[in-house]
Design an enzyme around this catalytic site. Structure first.
Site, PDB file in Angstrom:
ATOM      1  N   ASN A 120      -8.936  -1.121   3.540  1.00 18.16           N
ATOM      2  CA  ASN A 120      -8.988  -1.361   2.093  1.00 18.16           C
ATOM      3  C   ASN A 120      -7.813  -2.213   1.610  1.00 18.16           C
ATOM      4  OD1 ASN A 120      -7.323   0.888   2.656  1.00 18.16           O
ATOM      5  ND2 ASN A 120      -7.534   1.667   0.580  1.00 18.16           N
ATOM      6  N   SER A 123      -2.502   1.781  -4.702  1.00 14.89           N
ATOM      7  CA  SER A 123      -2.882   2.849  -3.786  1.00 14.89           C
ATOM      8  C   SER A 123      -4.292   3.361  -4.041  1.00 14.89           C
ATOM      9  CB  SER A 123      -1.886   4.011  -3.969  1.00 14.89           C
ATOM     10  OG  SER A 123      -2.293   5.128  -3.209  1.00 14.89           O
ATOM     11  N   ASP A 151      -0.055   5.027   1.104  1.00 12.81           N
ATOM     12  CA  ASP A 151      -0.210   5.947   2.231  1.00 12.81           C
ATOM     13  C   ASP A 151      -0.117   5.216   3.577  1.00 12.81           C
ATOM     14  OD1 ASP A 151      -1.339   8.708   0.886  1.00 12.81           O
ATOM     15  OD2 ASP A 151      -1.907   6.916  -0.230  1.00 12.81           O
ATOM     16  N   ARG A 200     -14.324  12.710  -0.196  1.00 12.35           N
ATOM     17  CA  ARG A 200     -13.116  13.455   0.213  1.00 12.35           C
ATOM     18  C   ARG A 200     -12.494  14.205  -0.960  1.00 12.35           C
ATOM     19  NH1 ARG A 200      -9.489   9.224   2.221  1.00 12.35           N
ATOM     20  NH2 ARG A 200     -11.025   7.672   1.628  1.00 12.35           N
ATOM     21  N   GLU A 230      -0.622  10.520   4.582  1.00  9.97           N
ATOM     22  CA  GLU A 230      -1.831  10.267   3.800  1.00  9.97           C
ATOM     23  C   GLU A 230      -1.896  11.440   2.808  1.00  9.97           C
ATOM     24  OE1 GLU A 230      -4.174   7.740   3.925  1.00  9.97           O
ATOM     25  OE2 GLU A 230      -3.033   6.683   5.454  1.00  9.97           O
ATOM     26  N   LYS A 284      -7.521  -3.332  -5.383  1.00  5.32           N
ATOM     27  CA  LYS A 284      -6.165  -3.674  -4.925  1.00  5.32           C
ATOM     28  C   LYS A 284      -5.908  -5.173  -5.098  1.00  5.32           C
ATOM     29  CE  LYS A 284      -5.109   0.058  -1.720  1.00  5.32           C
ATOM     30  NZ  LYS A 284      -4.203   0.310  -0.596  1.00  5.32           N
ATOM     31  N   ASP A 287       0.866  -1.169   0.000  1.00  2.05           N
ATOM     32  CA  ASP A 287       0.000   0.000   0.000  1.00  2.05           C
ATOM     33  C   ASP A 287       0.918   1.240   0.000  1.00  2.05           C
ATOM     34  OD1 ASP A 287      -2.180   1.813   0.723  1.00  2.05           O
ATOM     35  OD2 ASP A 287      -1.310   1.745   2.743  1.00  2.05           O
TER      36      ASP A 287
HETATM   37 MG   LIG Z   1      -2.582   3.045   3.754  1.00  2.00          MG
END
Ligand SMILES: [Mg+2]
Length: 211
Positions: free
Chosen positions: A170, A99, A13, A56, A20, A144, A11
């Site tokens: 996630n 990501s 972040d 967001r 992030e 992902k 991943d």
């Molecule tokens: Mg992350």
């Protein structure tokens, strides 16, 4: 990715990097704290990831793409990341990053750190500013897992020789699909369902687990 022995998928972040990215971009819109709270809820698995991401990203509306240089300057690679990536390559492995963040930032960070392949979301831009929309389908938990499967198939690597590393809810799907799922710097829900939990925020801790 010919002749790779194994695949490590990270991943981005809070795993590859300490930040992030969406929060850093939101700072440019003066909405950092608000977006940070929403990101935290998404990473804990309390809300639907794709819906949360779209809401967001809406808050990023109007941020100029010239702000990406300031965002990039604030990115902090996770301790041990270069050592881990070098160790994977030494052992004949491939490093991928998938990501829920953004190509606009990852396209600079990933090659700089030595990542071989990566996939992320794209931010829609019009007249040099963010429109507040995600361009194309959202890379969510299933996205992902799909990326991990596709990279493994491309390189002829069985899923049993894949490792997935992440911190957020996630990341759980790709961690379940991988031969080994590692919770790194992870939320409680992720720690509970991982094969291995890594406590220290230092990616060198992964090196002894490489095949
Ligand atoms: Mg992350």
């Amino acid at each position: 990715m010919p002749d790779a022995r194994f695949l490590v998928v990270l991943d981005a972040d809070s795993t590859l990097i300490r930040n992030e990215v969406i929060e850093l971009i939101a700072d440019e819109a003066g909405r950092g704290a608000e977006v940070a709270a929403a990101t935290e809820a998404a990473m804990r698995g309390e809300v639907d990831f794709a819906a949360s991401l779209r809401s967001r990203v809406e808050k990023l509306t109007g941020v100029p793409t010239t702000a990406f240089a300031r965002v990039l300057a604030r990115i902090e690679p996770t301790p041990g990341v270069r050592e881990l990536l070098a160790a994977v390559h030494e052992r004949g492995g491939v490093v991928a990053v998938v990501s829920g963040g953004f190509h606009e930032i990852l396209d600079t960070i990933a090659p700089d750190l030595g990542v071989d392949v990566w996939r992320a979301n794209r931010l829609a831009v019009s007249d040099g500013v963010l429109t507040g929309a995600v361009d194309g389908p959202v890379v969510d938990a299933e996205g992902k897992a799909t990326a991990l499967r596709a990279w493994a198939a491309d390189a002829g690597i069985p899923l049993s020789r894949t490792i997935a590393i992440g911190d957020g809810a996630n990341d759980l799907r790709m961690m379940a699909v991988a031969g080994l799922g590692l919770a790194f710097n992870a939320k409680p829900a992720v720690r509970l369902r991982a094969d291995v939990v890594i406590g220290p925020v230092d990616l060198r801790e992964v090196i002894p687990l490489l095949p």
